[in-house]
Enzyme design. Structure first.
Site, PDB file in Angstrom:
ATOM      1  N   ASP A  62      70.470  -0.140  39.651  1.00  0.00           N
ATOM      2  CA  ASP A  62      71.401  -0.319  40.318  1.00  0.00           C
ATOM      3  C   ASP A  62      72.799  -0.884  39.256  1.00  0.00           C
ATOM      4  O   ASP A  62      72.384  -1.507  38.668  1.00  0.00           O
ATOM      5  CB  ASP A  62      71.336  -2.243  41.221  1.00  0.00           C
ATOM      6  CG  ASP A  62      69.605  -1.464  41.906  1.00  0.00           C
ATOM      7  OD1 ASP A  62      69.071  -0.956  42.914  1.00  0.00           O
ATOM      8  OD2 ASP A  62      69.329  -2.567  42.233  1.00  0.00           O
ATOM      9  N   ASP A  98      65.961  -3.849  55.206  1.00  0.00           N
ATOM     10  CA  ASP A  98      65.690  -4.554  54.028  1.00  0.00           C
ATOM     11  C   ASP A  98      65.714  -5.592  55.011  1.00  0.00           C
ATOM     12  O   ASP A  98      65.922  -6.636  55.546  1.00  0.00           O
ATOM     13  CB  ASP A  98      67.289  -4.917  53.642  1.00  0.00           C
ATOM     14  CG  ASP A  98      67.526  -3.705  52.612  1.00  0.00           C
ATOM     15  OD1 ASP A  98      67.112  -2.929  52.593  1.00  0.00           O
ATOM     16  OD2 ASP A  98      69.016  -4.092  52.263  1.00  0.00           O
TER      17      ASP A  98
END
Length: 243
Positions: free
Chosen positions: A130, A8
């Protein structure tokens, strides 16, 4: 099952968020290329790379860096964050990314994303939904997890009928970065309802047994981040667990 070690990116560094919150960031290292090479040396065939700055800003921010990573390492990269336009998809694929992850647009503009799937092929794009689970109902989170959709996960998926898409990445935001184990009940329900999709589990993986548990409920892949960065198990151990 495919194990996807995660990188990330925020300000060019490798970080992890807690529960998807940009004000709860743990910075791990400043050399994503070295981290990527380490994953490759450990045997990873796929790596999951996220442009967190792009996800927060709603536009591509670190795609140049992601392209350099894709060209530098002999590995398949699955990447997203800030993908809002067809040109974003094309740019990442042209840069060497094997599969582009499309998140908020899959909920906000499903017709557009179906067009992208038709143009680039369903194996080159992964839908990323998500979700926050509220009273047992999974609700998609949008715009870097800062907004809630007005539909639930099942309605969002219904907008991509069988044959439209091949890959689905599902993150339980409440478990992301928390090392509490994946949401196996939710994953099993998705696999049951949509056997046409190759489901990737994301959020909560803490021990290698979590990977085998996700595999056993039907997941085709799993994203692993914080557990590897904090030494709970290695990439080698993850790969061995799912063989």
């Amino acid at each position: 099952m495919i194990v996807y070690p995660a990188i990330d990116l925020r300000d060019g560094a490798c970080v992890r968020l807690m529960h998807g919150r940009f004000d709860q960031v743990t910075r791990y290292d400043d050399d994503p290329a070295a981290r990527l090479e380490g994953f490759v040396d450990a045997g990873a065939e796929w790596v999951h790379v996220v442009d967190l700055d792009g996800a927060e800003a709603g536009r591509a921010v670190q795609h140049d860096l992601i392209g350099r990573l894709a060209r530098a390492a002999n590995v398949n990269i699955q990447s997203g964050g800030g993908v809002r336009a067809r040109d974003d998809v094309a740019a990442l694929l042209d840069a060497g990314v094997a599969r582009v992850v499309v998140g908020s647009q899959a909920v906000a503009a499903p017709e557009t994303v179906r067009d992208w799937l038709g143009a680039f092929g369903p194996d080159r794009i992964a839908l990323a939904l998500d979700v926050n689970v509220r009273d047992g109902v999974p609700v998609p989170a949008l715009k870097g997890w800062t907004e809630a959709a007005r539909i639930d996960l099942w309605e969002a998926l219904a907008r991509f009928p069988e044959g439209a898409a091949s890959h689905l990445l599902v993150t339980d935001v409440g478990r992301d970065g928390a090392l509490t184990g994946p949401n196996l009940d939710l994953l099993a329900e998705i696999v049951r309802r949509r056997p046409d999709l190759q489901v990737q589990a994301s959020g909560g993986v803490a021990v290698a047994a979590d990977l085998t548990a996700a595999r056993d409920v039907g997941c085709a892949g799993a994203i692993v981040g914080r557990a590897i960065y904090e030494g709970r198990f290695t990439v080698e151990q993850a790969l061995e667990a799912v063989r």
